[in-house]
Scaffold this active site. Sequence first.
Site, PDB file in Angstrom:
ATOM      1  N   SER A  39      -6.452  -9.735 -11.842  1.00 51.01           N
ATOM      2  CA  SER A  39      -6.109  -8.921 -13.016  1.00 51.01           C
ATOM      3  C   SER A  39      -6.947  -9.376 -14.200  1.00 51.01           C
ATOM      4  O   SER A  39      -7.329 -10.553 -14.276  1.00 51.01           O
ATOM      5  CB  SER A  39      -4.630  -9.097 -13.368  1.00 51.01           C
ATOM      6  OG  SER A  39      -4.363  -8.527 -14.647  1.00 51.01           O
ATOM      7  N   ILE A  87      -4.597   0.162 -15.392  1.00 49.91           N
ATOM      8  CA  ILE A  87      -4.687   1.217 -14.381  1.00 49.91           C
ATOM      9  C   ILE A  87      -3.347   1.950 -14.350  1.00 49.91           C
ATOM     10  O   ILE A  87      -2.279   1.303 -14.331  1.00 49.91           O
ATOM     11  CB  ILE A  87      -5.000   0.627 -12.983  1.00 49.91           C
ATOM     12  CG1 ILE A  87      -6.218  -0.320 -13.035  1.00 49.91           C
ATOM     13  CG2 ILE A  87      -5.221   1.752 -11.964  1.00 49.91           C
ATOM     14  CD1 ILE A  87      -7.520   0.281 -13.482  1.00 49.91           C
ATOM     15  N   ASP A 135       7.020  -8.866   3.833  1.00 47.62           N
ATOM     16  CA  ASP A 135       6.934  -9.505   2.520  1.00 47.62           C
ATOM     17  C   ASP A 135       5.757 -10.473   2.610  1.00 47.62           C
ATOM     18  O   ASP A 135       5.772 -11.409   3.426  1.00 47.62           O
ATOM     19  CB  ASP A 135       8.252 -10.255   2.253  1.00 47.62           C
ATOM     20  CG  ASP A 135       8.234 -11.039   0.952  1.00 47.62           C
ATOM     21  OD1 ASP A 135       7.150 -11.300   0.409  1.00 47.62           O
ATOM     22  OD2 ASP A 135       9.330 -11.414   0.497  1.00 47.62           O
ATOM     23  N   VAL A 136       4.722 -10.248   1.805  1.00 47.22           N
ATOM     24  CA  VAL A 136       3.504 -11.056   1.947  1.00 47.22           C
ATOM     25  C   VAL A 136       3.726 -12.543   1.644  1.00 47.22           C
ATOM     26  O   VAL A 136       2.874 -13.367   1.976  1.00 47.22           O
ATOM     27  CB  VAL A 136       2.348 -10.526   1.069  1.00 47.22           C
ATOM     28  CG1 VAL A 136       1.913  -9.145   1.505  1.00 47.22           C
ATOM     29  CG2 VAL A 136       2.716 -10.559  -0.416  1.00 47.22           C
ATOM     30  N   ALA A 146       0.801  -1.232   0.000  1.00 46.47           N
ATOM     31  CA  ALA A 146       0.000   0.000   0.000  1.00 46.47           C
ATOM     32  C   ALA A 146       0.829   1.276   0.000  1.00 46.47           C
ATOM     33  O   ALA A 146       0.293   2.356   0.210  1.00 46.47           O
ATOM     34  CB  ALA A 146      -0.946  -0.011   1.206  1.00 46.47           C
ATOM     35  N   SER A 147       2.134   1.165  -0.246  1.00 53.42           N
ATOM     36  CA  SER A 147       2.943   2.387  -0.237  1.00 53.42           C
ATOM     37  C   SER A 147       2.744   3.195  -1.527  1.00 53.42           C
ATOM     38  O   SER A 147       3.054   4.376  -1.584  1.00 53.42           O
ATOM     39  CB  SER A 147       4.424   2.048  -0.038  1.00 53.42           C
ATOM     40  OG  SER A 147       4.857   1.138  -1.023  1.00 53.42           O
ATOM     41  N   TYR A 193       2.660 -14.671 -14.534  1.00 52.20           N
ATOM     42  CA  TYR A 193       1.720 -13.669 -13.991  1.00 52.20           C
ATOM     43  C   TYR A 193       0.257 -14.088 -14.219  1.00 52.20           C
ATOM     44  O   TYR A 193      -0.546 -14.065 -13.285  1.00 52.20           O
ATOM     45  CB  TYR A 193       2.003 -12.315 -14.642  1.00 52.20           C
ATOM     46  CG  TYR A 193       1.180 -11.169 -14.102  1.00 52.20           C
ATOM     47  CD1 TYR A 193       1.501 -10.539 -12.898  1.00 52.20           C
ATOM     48  CD2 TYR A 193       0.065 -10.688 -14.798  1.00 52.20           C
ATOM     49  CE1 TYR A 193       0.752  -9.478 -12.411  1.00 52.20           C
ATOM     50  CE2 TYR A 193      -0.688  -9.625 -14.316  1.00 52.20           C
ATOM     51  CZ  TYR A 193      -0.338  -9.019 -13.125  1.00 52.20           C
ATOM     52  OH  TYR A 193      -1.091  -7.962 -12.640  1.00 52.20           O
ATOM     53  N   ASN A 209      -3.570  -6.819  -2.026  1.00 55.00           N
ATOM     54  CA  ASN A 209      -3.250  -6.059  -3.240  1.00 55.00           C
ATOM     55  C   ASN A 209      -1.827  -6.272  -3.750  1.00 55.00           C
ATOM     56  O   ASN A 209      -1.568  -6.173  -4.952  1.00 55.00           O
ATOM     57  CB  ASN A 209      -3.462  -4.567  -2.942  1.00 55.00           C
ATOM     58  CG  ASN A 209      -2.814  -3.674  -3.982  1.00 55.00           C
ATOM     59  OD1 ASN A 209      -3.358  -3.461  -5.066  1.00 55.00           O
ATOM     60  ND2 ASN A 209      -1.622  -3.152  -3.666  1.00 55.00           N
TER      61      ASN A 209
END
Length: 263
Positions: A155, A201, A75-76, A16-17, A168, A102
Site C-alpha cells: 500500500s 483505489i 483464511d490466509v 479475490a471475491s 496497517y 492480495n
Amino acid sequence: MAEGKLAGRVALVTGASRGIGRAIAARCAREGAAVAVNYITGPEPVQGKDNRADAEALVAEIRGAGGRATAVEADVSNGEQVQRVVSRVAEELGTVDVLVNNAGIETIIPFMEMTEEQYQRVLDVNLKGEWLCAQVVVRQLVAEHKPGAIVNIASIQSGMALPGRSHYAPSKRGVEALTRNLAAELAPHNIRVNCINPGLIATDMTDWVMKDEQILPIILDKIPLHRAGEPDEIAKVAVFLASDDASYVTGQCIYVDGGWVVT
Ligand code: NAP
C-alpha cells in the site's frame, strides 16, 4: 490451449471475491491463466455480503468465457487452510506458479485505544498471510523444479503516517521488506517476487473515503492525476509483473497511485 500473457499458468489470487483481488483474478483469466479464486467466510454471515457466492459468480463468469477456474476458501493467516487450498488447486488446475497475495484488511483505530488482538489480526492477515501463502506455493514449485512469480500487494500507506494505522502501515512496510528478501532468496529458483503499492483505489475498503465530501477533495488534491484508481488499473500491473514481460524484474515495489507518492 488458451492464449494470452499468462497462458499455461495457474494463478492463485487471495481475497479475490471482490475489490482489487477480483479484478486481478478476472484479468489473469483473460490473459489465459487457470485461476483459483480465494475467499474467506467469516464465523457469522454478514448482511449484504456473501464472499462465497461472489467468488463462485466470478468462477462461473470465467468458465462461461471458456476459461478454467475454481473457488477456494481459506483464511490466509491459517497455515493448514493455505496448505489445503494450494494442494486442492494443484489437483484441480495444476501447480500454482503465479501467486497474487492480495488479501488484506484495514481498520482505523487510534493507537492508544488499539488492543493487542486488533493489532495482531491486521499483522496476521496482511503480513504473515503473504509469507505463509508464498512459503506453501514456493515449496511446491521448488520440489517440482518449476519457475514462478509472486506479486504482493502492499500500500502507499507503507510510507505514510495516517492516524489510526499503527498496525496497517507497518504491516504494509513489512510486505515491502518481505518482497525484497524473497526476491533475493528465490532468484536461484527462478521465482520472481515483486510488490504493488496501490494508492486510493475505489473498492469497498475505501467506500467511506469516496463518500466523504470533506476528506475526498483533500486526498484528490494530493494525487497528481486527481482521481481514484480503478481495481483493474492494479490488475493490469499485476499481470505485467506475473508475466514474462517482467522476466528481468524482481524485488521491486511499484506504486500504482496516480503519482500520489511523489507529492
Ligand atoms: P476489499 O474490497 O476489502 O477486499 C479485500 C478482500 O480480502 C475481501 O474479499 C476480504 O474478505 C479478503 N480477506 C480479508 N481477510 C482475509 C483472509 N484472512 N483470508 C482471505 N481473504 C481475506 O479491499 P481492496 O481494496 O480490494 O484491497 C485489496 C488489497 O489492496 C488489500 O491488501 C489492501 O490492503 C490493498 N490496498 C487497497 C487500497 C485501496 O485503496 N483500496 C490501497 C492500498 C492497498 P472480507 O470481505 O471477509 O474481509
